[in-house]
Enzyme design. Sequence first.
Site, PDB file in Angstrom:
ATOM      1  N   TYR A  18      67.238  29.515  13.993  1.00 41.57           N
ATOM      2  CA  TYR A  18      67.891  29.133  12.926  1.00 41.57           C
ATOM      3  C   TYR A  18      67.103  28.660  11.586  1.00 41.57           C
ATOM      4  O   TYR A  18      67.117  28.832  10.478  1.00 41.57           O
ATOM      5  CB  TYR A  18      68.890  28.122  12.943  1.00 41.57           C
ATOM      6  CG  TYR A  18      70.026  28.543  14.148  1.00 41.57           C
ATOM      7  CD1 TYR A  18      70.602  29.786  13.948  1.00 41.57           C
ATOM      8  CD2 TYR A  18      70.948  27.540  14.778  1.00 41.57           C
ATOM      9  CE1 TYR A  18      71.538  30.377  14.641  1.00 41.57           C
ATOM     10  CE2 TYR A  18      72.150  28.206  15.470  1.00 41.57           C
ATOM     11  CZ  TYR A  18      72.220  29.519  15.476  1.00 41.57           C
ATOM     12  OH  TYR A  18      73.528  29.508  16.262  1.00 41.57           O
ATOM     13  N   HIS A  65      54.743  42.139   3.368  1.00 43.54           N
ATOM     14  CA  HIS A  65      54.184  41.752   4.376  1.00 43.54           C
ATOM     15  C   HIS A  65      54.581  40.179   4.475  1.00 43.54           C
ATOM     16  O   HIS A  65      54.834  39.617   3.542  1.00 43.54           O
ATOM     17  CB  HIS A  65      52.679  41.637   4.338  1.00 43.54           C
ATOM     18  CG  HIS A  65      51.829  43.059   4.441  1.00 43.54           C
ATOM     19  ND1 HIS A  65      52.167  43.497   5.462  1.00 43.54           N
ATOM     20  CD2 HIS A  65      51.255  43.710   3.493  1.00 43.54           C
ATOM     21  CE1 HIS A  65      51.447  44.782   5.504  1.00 43.54           C
ATOM     22  NE2 HIS A  65      50.799  44.785   4.143  1.00 43.54           N
ATOM     23  N   ASP A 102      55.839  44.971  11.092  1.00 43.05           N
ATOM     24  CA  ASP A 102      54.725  44.470  10.531  1.00 43.05           C
ATOM     25  C   ASP A 102      53.476  44.462  11.624  1.00 43.05           C
ATOM     26  O   ASP A 102      53.528  43.957  12.842  1.00 43.05           O
ATOM     27  CB  ASP A 102      54.829  42.811  10.147  1.00 43.05           C
ATOM     28  CG  ASP A 102      53.583  42.394   9.156  1.00 43.05           C
ATOM     29  OD1 ASP A 102      52.648  43.050   9.295  1.00 43.05           O
ATOM     30  OD2 ASP A 102      54.022  41.319   8.527  1.00 43.05           O
TER      31      ASP A 102
END
Length: 127
Positions: free
Chosen positions: A117, A22, A66
Amino acid sequence: MLKNISPLLSPDMLKVLCEMGHSDRLVISDGNFPSESMGKNCIVLRADGHSATDLLDAILTVFPLDTYVEKPAILMEKMDCDKDLVIPVWQTYKDTIAKYDDRGAEAVGNIDRFKFYDEAKDCYCIL
């Protein structure tokens, strides 16, 4: 021996996917992404000769998105200078995700290029 594993998933990639949990994130990048400089604090794996769309499909056969986050798949937003640029691969990503996740395109979000980024620097793996 494992069966029905895509040949696109190398032993190293399978190991990384197995280690992730997770909140761990994986960047699937193109050849122009600065993987080595962004990935100084994470695992960087190469998958030369394989498309990002094929890799995404192969990964999602063994790795669920997830369910604890609203947008578990994130795309880098276009810059203002690219606003007229058509990016048809984004629909391919959404279609692929929909094959494996009931949220479909709703599981996909966008963030600013430079935020992308910054977040890539903290991911578990850049592919």
